[in-house]
Design a protein around this motif. Structure first.
Motif, PDB file in Angstrom:
ATOM      1  N   ARG A   9       0.828  -1.206   0.000  1.00 26.68           N
ATOM      2  CA  ARG A   9       0.000   0.000   0.000  1.00 26.68           C
ATOM      3  C   ARG A   9       0.865   1.260   0.000  1.00 26.68           C
ATOM      4  NH1 ARG A   9      -5.370  -1.601  -0.916  1.00 26.68           N
ATOM      5  NH2 ARG A   9      -5.653  -3.632   0.111  1.00 26.68           N
ATOM      6  N   ALA A  10       0.294   2.323  -0.526  1.00 30.49           N
ATOM      7  CA  ALA A  10       1.004   3.600  -0.593  1.00 30.49           C
ATOM      8  C   ALA A  10       1.381   4.099   0.792  1.00 30.49           C
ATOM      9  CB  ALA A  10       0.138   4.633  -1.309  1.00 30.49           C
ATOM     10  N   GLY A  11       0.487   3.887   1.772  1.00 31.82           N
ATOM     11  CA  GLY A  11       0.776   4.335   3.135  1.00 31.82           C
ATOM     12  C   GLY A  11       2.011   3.672   3.710  1.00 31.82           C
ATOM     13  N   MET A  12       2.186   2.374   3.434  1.00 31.23           N
ATOM     14  CA  MET A  12       3.375   1.671   3.904  1.00 31.23           C
ATOM     15  C   MET A  12       4.629   2.246   3.248  1.00 31.23           C
ATOM     16  SD  MET A  12       4.251  -2.405   3.905  1.00 31.23           S
ATOM     17  CE  MET A  12       4.801  -2.477   2.198  1.00 31.23           C
ATOM     18  N   ALA A  13       4.526   2.575   1.956  1.00 30.30           N
ATOM     19  CA  ALA A  13       5.671   3.164   1.257  1.00 30.30           C
ATOM     20  C   ALA A  13       6.097   4.468   1.910  1.00 30.30           C
ATOM     21  CB  ALA A  13       5.326   3.398  -0.212  1.00 30.30           C
ATOM     22  N   LEU A  14       5.115   5.322   2.238  1.00 24.30           N
ATOM     23  CA  LEU A  14       5.429   6.598   2.883  1.00 24.30           C
ATOM     24  C   LEU A  14       6.049   6.384   4.255  1.00 24.30           C
ATOM     25  CD1 LEU A  14       2.343   8.807   1.952  1.00 24.30           C
ATOM     26  CD2 LEU A  14       4.660   8.958   1.033  1.00 24.30           C
ATOM     27  N   ASN A  15       5.547   5.406   4.992  1.00 28.32           N
ATOM     28  CA  ASN A  15       6.110   5.118   6.314  1.00 28.32           C
ATOM     29  C   ASN A  15       7.562   4.681   6.212  1.00 28.32           C
ATOM     30  OD1 ASN A  15       3.678   5.728   7.562  1.00 28.32           O
ATOM     31  ND2 ASN A  15       2.981   3.607   7.632  1.00 28.32           N
ATOM     32  N   TRP A  16       7.841   3.834   5.236  1.00 31.34           N
ATOM     33  CA  TRP A  16       9.219   3.371   5.044  1.00 31.34           C
ATOM     34  C   TRP A  16      10.123   4.519   4.623  1.00 31.34           C
ATOM     35  CZ3 TRP A  16       9.061  -1.983   2.067  1.00 31.34           C
ATOM     36  CH2 TRP A  16       8.522  -2.960   2.927  1.00 31.34           C
ATOM     37  N   MET A  17       9.628   5.357   3.722  1.00 30.71           N
ATOM     38  CA  MET A  17      10.421   6.502   3.271  1.00 30.71           C
ATOM     39  C   MET A  17      10.762   7.429   4.431  1.00 30.71           C
ATOM     40  SD  MET A  17       8.636   7.559  -0.352  1.00 30.71           S
ATOM     41  CE  MET A  17       8.335   6.353  -1.646  1.00 30.71           C
ATOM     42  N   GLU A  18       9.798   7.658   5.285  1.00 33.69           N
ATOM     43  CA  GLU A  18      10.031   8.532   6.436  1.00 33.69           C
ATOM     44  C   GLU A  18      11.035   7.899   7.395  1.00 33.69           C
ATOM     45  OE1 GLU A  18       7.547  10.780  10.042  1.00 33.69           O
ATOM     46  OE2 GLU A  18       6.502   9.514   8.588  1.00 33.69           O
ATOM     47  N   GLU A  19      10.925   6.602   7.573  1.00 34.92           N
ATOM     48  CA  GLU A  19      11.791   5.900   8.516  1.00 34.92           C
ATOM     49  C   GLU A  19      13.245   5.903   8.072  1.00 34.92           C
ATOM     50  OE1 GLU A  19      12.275   1.421  10.466  1.00 34.92           O
ATOM     51  OE2 GLU A  19      10.392   2.016   9.515  1.00 34.92           O
ATOM     52  N   ILE A  20      13.485   5.683   6.779  1.00 34.66           N
ATOM     53  CA  ILE A  20      14.871   5.620   6.298  1.00 34.66           C
ATOM     54  C   ILE A  20      15.311   6.921   5.636  1.00 34.66           C
ATOM     55  CG2 ILE A  20      14.790   3.127   6.017  1.00 34.66           C
ATOM     56  CD1 ILE A  20      14.357   3.463   3.086  1.00 34.66           C
ATOM     57  N   ARG A  21      14.455   7.933   5.678  1.00 33.68           N
ATOM     58  CA  ARG A  21      14.778   9.278   5.190  1.00 33.68           C
ATOM     59  C   ARG A  21      15.190   9.284   3.720  1.00 33.68           C
ATOM     60  NH1 ARG A  21      18.116  11.812  10.391  1.00 33.68           N
ATOM     61  NH2 ARG A  21      16.427  11.532  11.901  1.00 33.68           N
ATOM     62  N   THR A  22      14.256   8.848   2.889  1.00 32.77           N
ATOM     63  CA  THR A  22      14.455   8.887   1.448  1.00 32.77           C
ATOM     64  C   THR A  22      13.161   9.337   0.791  1.00 32.77           C
ATOM     65  OG1 THR A  22      15.138   7.594  -0.497  1.00 32.77           O
ATOM     66  CG2 THR A  22      13.761   6.470   1.124  1.00 32.77           C
ATOM     67  N   ASP A  23      13.232   9.822  -0.424  1.00 32.13           N
ATOM     68  CA  ASP A  23      12.026  10.285  -1.117  1.00 32.13           C
ATOM     69  C   ASP A  23      11.585   9.320  -2.206  1.00 32.13           C
ATOM     70  OD1 ASP A  23      13.994  10.672  -2.966  1.00 32.13           O
ATOM     71  OD2 ASP A  23      13.713  12.826  -3.166  1.00 32.13           O
ATOM     72  N   SER A  24      12.236   8.164  -2.300  1.00 33.93           N
ATOM     73  CA  SER A  24      11.836   7.164  -3.282  1.00 33.93           C
ATOM     74  C   SER A  24      12.243   5.776  -2.800  1.00 33.93           C
ATOM     75  CB  SER A  24      12.456   7.450  -4.649  1.00 33.93           C
ATOM     76  OG  SER A  24      13.870   7.369  -4.583  1.00 33.93           O
ATOM     77  N   LEU A  25      11.579   4.773  -3.350  1.00 37.81           N
ATOM     78  CA  LEU A  25      11.886   3.382  -3.028  1.00 37.81           C
ATOM     79  C   LEU A  25      11.781   2.538  -4.294  1.00 37.81           C
ATOM     80  CD1 LEU A  25       9.969   2.795   0.344  1.00 37.81           C
ATOM     81  CD2 LEU A  25      12.456   2.770   0.024  1.00 37.81           C
ATOM     82  N   PRO A  26      12.573   1.469  -4.380  1.00 40.44           N
ATOM     83  CA  PRO A  26      12.482   0.583  -5.542  1.00 40.44           C
ATOM     84  C   PRO A  26      11.230  -0.292  -5.451  1.00 40.44           C
ATOM     85  CG  PRO A  26      14.045  -0.290  -3.958  1.00 40.44           C
ATOM     86  CD  PRO A  26      13.635   1.063  -3.445  1.00 40.44           C
ATOM     87  N   VAL A  27      10.712  -0.658  -6.605  1.00 40.22           N
ATOM     88  CA  VAL A  27       9.560  -1.552  -6.686  1.00 40.22           C
ATOM     89  C   VAL A  27       9.961  -2.762  -7.510  1.00 40.22           C
ATOM     90  CG1 VAL A  27       7.169  -1.821  -7.430  1.00 40.22           C
ATOM     91  CG2 VAL A  27       7.958   0.385  -6.530  1.00 40.22           C
ATOM     92  N   ILE A  28       9.644  -3.951  -7.004  1.00 41.19           N
ATOM     93  CA  ILE A  28       9.985  -5.181  -7.717  1.00 41.19           C
ATOM     94  C   ILE A  28       8.747  -6.060  -7.859  1.00 41.19           C
ATOM     95  CG2 ILE A  28      12.375  -5.129  -6.890  1.00 41.19           C
ATOM     96  CD1 ILE A  28      11.647  -7.390  -4.946  1.00 41.19           C
ATOM     97  N   ASP A  29       8.822  -6.965  -8.813  1.00 38.34           N
ATOM     98  CA  ASP A  29       7.763  -7.956  -8.993  1.00 38.34           C
ATOM     99  C   ASP A  29       8.406  -9.262  -9.412  1.00 38.34           C
ATOM    100  OD1 ASP A  29       5.122  -9.010  -9.222  1.00 38.34           O
ATOM    101  OD2 ASP A  29       5.218  -8.710 -11.395  1.00 38.34           O
ATOM    102  N   GLN A  30       8.211 -10.293  -8.595  1.00 35.54           N
ATOM    103  CA  GLN A  30       8.807 -11.604  -8.843  1.00 35.54           C
ATOM    104  C   GLN A  30      10.313 -11.501  -9.093  1.00 35.54           C
ATOM    105  OE1 GLN A  30       6.527 -13.420 -12.002  1.00 35.54           O
ATOM    106  NE2 GLN A  30       4.752 -13.766 -10.685  1.00 35.54           N
ATOM    107  N   GLY A  31      10.957 -10.680  -8.282  1.00 34.76           N
ATOM    108  CA  GLY A  31      12.408 -10.544  -8.355  1.00 34.76           C
ATOM    109  C   GLY A  31      12.926  -9.661  -9.457  1.00 34.76           C
ATOM    110  N   ARG A  32      12.048  -8.986 -10.190  1.00 35.95           N
ATOM    111  CA  ARG A  32      12.458  -8.107 -11.272  1.00 35.95           C
ATOM    112  C   ARG A  32      12.236  -6.649 -10.882  1.00 35.95           C
ATOM    113  NH1 ARG A  32      14.426 -12.277 -12.505  1.00 35.95           N
ATOM    114  NH2 ARG A  32      14.322 -13.354 -14.521  1.00 35.95           N
TER     115      ARG A  32
END
Length: 221
Positions: free
Chosen positions: A19-42
């Protein structure tokens, strides 16, 4: 100095079902404005916090949100130079790393990449920096090294950048092991080399901030 050596294990990838909310929580926690997205290891790309804020729906699935910089990746055996090049081309602070089967391994941050690049250029070593402007056809590092060494000075590292005002010219940055530049500069100029800038480092420079600052001066940023 291969990309896989600098993977930051603290930055987790998102899945399409997150979920988008989880992404924002992770970004805030590790202090970044973006995160990688993967699907089945790609690796699929990066999700930016700005896009999530614009959607204003923390329950939205990552799979329904537009991703950025899907070409911002390097193979794990590529040099750290390639990481910096890809980051610059994509204007990204993160670069994904994949193996030769295109399986996602992790990401390298620009902070880590620049620190590694600084180490490769011997920035933490005391000395001085000399920048020459010359025609590409006249570039012979062996000859320049001979002239520098004639003044009892060693070249610790060198770096070439193109001249934005003249495609036929380059700027050659030299890191030298001696803080005193006067004699080296005079010798190079006597043999027709044009010295356009120089930096004589003060003793006691050791902090990461100073090392990064010197690197940016190397690159003329």
């Amino acid at each position: 100095m291969q990309a896989y050596e600098f993977i930051n294990s603290l930055i987790p990838p998102l899945k399409l079902t997150d979920r988008a909310g989880m992404a924002l929580n992770w970004m805030e926690e590790i202090r970044t404005d973006s995160l990688p997205v993967i699907d089945q290891g790609r690796f699929l790309g990066f999700i930016e916090d700005e896009i999530i804020f614009e959607l204003n729906d923390r329950e939205e699935l990552i799979g329904n949100i537009q991703l950025e910089s899907n070409a911002c990746w390097v193979f794990s055996d590529k040099h750290i130079y390639d990481v910096l090049r890809v980051a610059s081309e994509n204007q990204s602070n993160l670069v994904a790393v994949v193996d030769r089967e295109n399986t996602y391994l992790g990401v390298v941050t620009m902070e880590d990449a620049i620190a590694a690049f600084a180490d490769s250029l011997s920035i933490k070593s005391q000395g001085s920096v000399l920048i020459l402007s010359l025609q590409m056809k006249d570039y012979q590092l062996s000859e320049i090294s001979r002239l520098v060494e004639s003044e009892n000075t060693k070249i610790l590292s060198s770096f070439i950048t193109s001249d934005p005002l003249d495609d036929s010219r380059i700027k050659l940055t030299l890191k030298l092991d001696k803080p005193e530049l006067r004699h080296v500069k005079a010798t190079l100029e006597r043999f027709g080399y044009r010295v356009i800038d120089h930096y004589q480092e003060e003793s006691g420079i050791s902090s990461e901030e100073d090392r990064i600052g010197n690197l940016l001066r190397f690159l003329d940023i």
